[in-house]
Scaffold this active site. Sequence first.
Site, mmCIF file in Angstrom:
data_model
loop_
_atom_site.group_PDB
_atom_site.id
_atom_site.type_symbol
_atom_site.label_atom_id
_atom_site.label_comp_id
_atom_site.label_asym_id
_atom_site.label_seq_id
_atom_site.Cartn_x
_atom_site.Cartn_y
_atom_site.Cartn_z
ATOM 1 C CG HIS A 121 -1.899 0.981 1.387
ATOM 2 N ND1 HIS A 121 -1.651 2.274 1.758
ATOM 3 C CD2 HIS A 121 -3.236 0.901 1.182
ATOM 4 C CE1 HIS A 121 -2.795 2.954 1.786
ATOM 5 N NE2 HIS A 121 -3.766 2.140 1.432
ATOM 6 C CG ASP A 198 0.531 -2.201 6.096
ATOM 7 O OD1 ASP A 198 -0.433 -2.365 6.856
ATOM 8 O OD2 ASP A 198 0.458 -1.565 5.029
ATOM 9 C CD GLN A 201 -6.893 -4.308 4.215
ATOM 10 O OE1 GLN A 201 -7.822 -5.018 4.567
ATOM 11 N NE2 GLN A 201 -7.059 -3.048 3.829
ATOM 12 C CE LYS A 224 -7.229 -0.001 6.284
ATOM 13 N NZ LYS A 224 -7.970 0.400 5.088
ATOM 14 C CB CYS A 365 -3.598 3.223 -1.664
ATOM 15 S SG CYS A 365 -4.829 4.458 -1.319
HETATM 16 N N1 PMP Z 1 -1.810 -0.585 4.578
HETATM 17 C C1 PMP Z 1 -2.762 -1.340 4.020
HETATM 18 C C2 PMP Z 1 -2.433 -2.711 3.541
HETATM 19 C C3 PMP Z 1 -4.053 -0.815 3.895
HETATM 20 O O1 PMP Z 1 -5.008 -1.549 3.330
HETATM 21 C C4 PMP Z 1 -4.321 0.485 4.378
HETATM 22 C C5 PMP Z 1 -5.698 1.096 4.260
HETATM 23 N N2 PMP Z 1 -6.273 1.026 2.999
HETATM 24 C C6 PMP Z 1 -3.290 1.205 4.960
HETATM 25 C C7 PMP Z 1 -2.045 0.632 5.044
HETATM 26 C C8 PMP Z 1 -3.501 2.583 5.489
HETATM 27 O O2 PMP Z 1 -4.357 2.562 6.583
HETATM 28 P P1 PMP Z 1 -4.919 3.919 7.190
HETATM 29 O O3 PMP Z 1 -5.536 4.666 6.038
HETATM 30 O O4 PMP Z 1 -5.943 3.469 8.184
HETATM 31 O O5 PMP Z 1 -3.786 4.644 7.791
#
Ligand code: PMP
Length: 415
Positions: A121, A198, A201, A224, A365
């Site tokens: 991401h 990270d 997910q 999430k 993203c």
């Molecule tokens: N890493 C991953 C794998 C994600 O799916 C996301 C959220 N789409 C993020 C990081 C970023 O999370 P946040 O927007 O809650 O900071």
Amino acid sequence: MNMGEKTRRDFPILSRIVNGHPLVYLDSAASSQKPLAVIEAVSRYYETSHANVHRSIHTLGEEATERYEAARDAVRAFVGARSREEIIFTRGTTEGINLVAQAVGRTLKPGDEIIVSELEHHSNLIPWQMACRDRGAVLRAIPVVGEGYLDLDAFDRLLSPRTRVVAVAHVSNVLGTINPVTQIAERAHRVGALVLLDGAQAVPHLPLDLNALGADFYAFSGHKMLGPTGSGALWARRQLLDAMPPFLAGGEMIREVHLRRSEWNEVPWKFEAGTPDIASSIGFGVAADYLRELGMDRVREHEKELLTYALVQLMSNHPEIPLYGPLDAGLRSGVVPFNVPGVHAHDVAQVLDRSGVAVRAGHHCTMPLHERLDLPATVRASFNVYTTKADIDALISGITEVKRLFGGFLKAGAG
Ligand code: PMP
């Protein structure tokens, strides 16, 4: 009654009507919905106990502090961290990763290397790009191969004594791949690198024992995993946190301040400058307790069953639709990316929305991953504890409608 049918009663928003149809929420990977217990905890806090935390000795100040720290304990217990000092409240995964990238980034030297992967991401890519750019370090990426796995042989070749950090997703937000993070951490540690995972997910979907994973840092988001937006946490080993400089500076992260020098507070507060998002963190703790009560082993089984059902239904009803990601549900979480041939992902999402089906479309993203897959965009359906097979049936019918609407147009285009 299965988990989805039982739990969806706890989520008031799921009884909404959208565009004349019952809401079918398949965008949980972007943000999950919230159970009543979380919503009520946030409003109860504002109705009865709001004050700033760690500052005031009046009753409300003490109640607010107590609830905020109790939420930290709930999150600690949920992820299996050893001590509450290892849990830093953040606004989400992005902030947690930036905290580490800034702190570790300051120690990088020209020629040092950071390894990420092609499926990251943007929030686990750009902070490292910035750290490398500032310090003359080099960013390397583990390639994605096959149905969406990390190439561990290539990873071995990338590792060297120059590797300072390995930062990878535990679970891909697009392909759903559950990466072999324990193996990755072991190999990274052999060359003396730090490991950041990270977990955005992963935490909402997998049973987790942070100590057993072998990582050094683990970032995740509350929103999430059924918690409020503005909540999240960074877990890190205590000795690393003690040694790291703070990320944000200001009130509450200090023990003593003089005009020209200051001393930092203890962890975790050293990393929580300013007034935190107290209400969201309290809601986050309630969300962690809610999931703990459901049992993450059961959550995982539920989502695996949904994933298998979705893949089978898609393949049998829409065999022309390309699916991406591992076909083995044991190696993948409840995320289903796909495309309808000849129809842009945004158009697919818009038509689905007309029948109340919420999915996400775009690059999610992960532009480098989409470049790697040679796709401008994908449609993504994603599950959570409240998802049911009926939701997936609605998706399948919605796709039939997309094909009906665009069918004539595509034929005319082809002719
Ligand atoms: N890493 C991953 C794998 C994600 O799916 C996301 C959220 N789409 C993020 C990081 C970023 O999370 P946040 O927007 O809650 O900071």
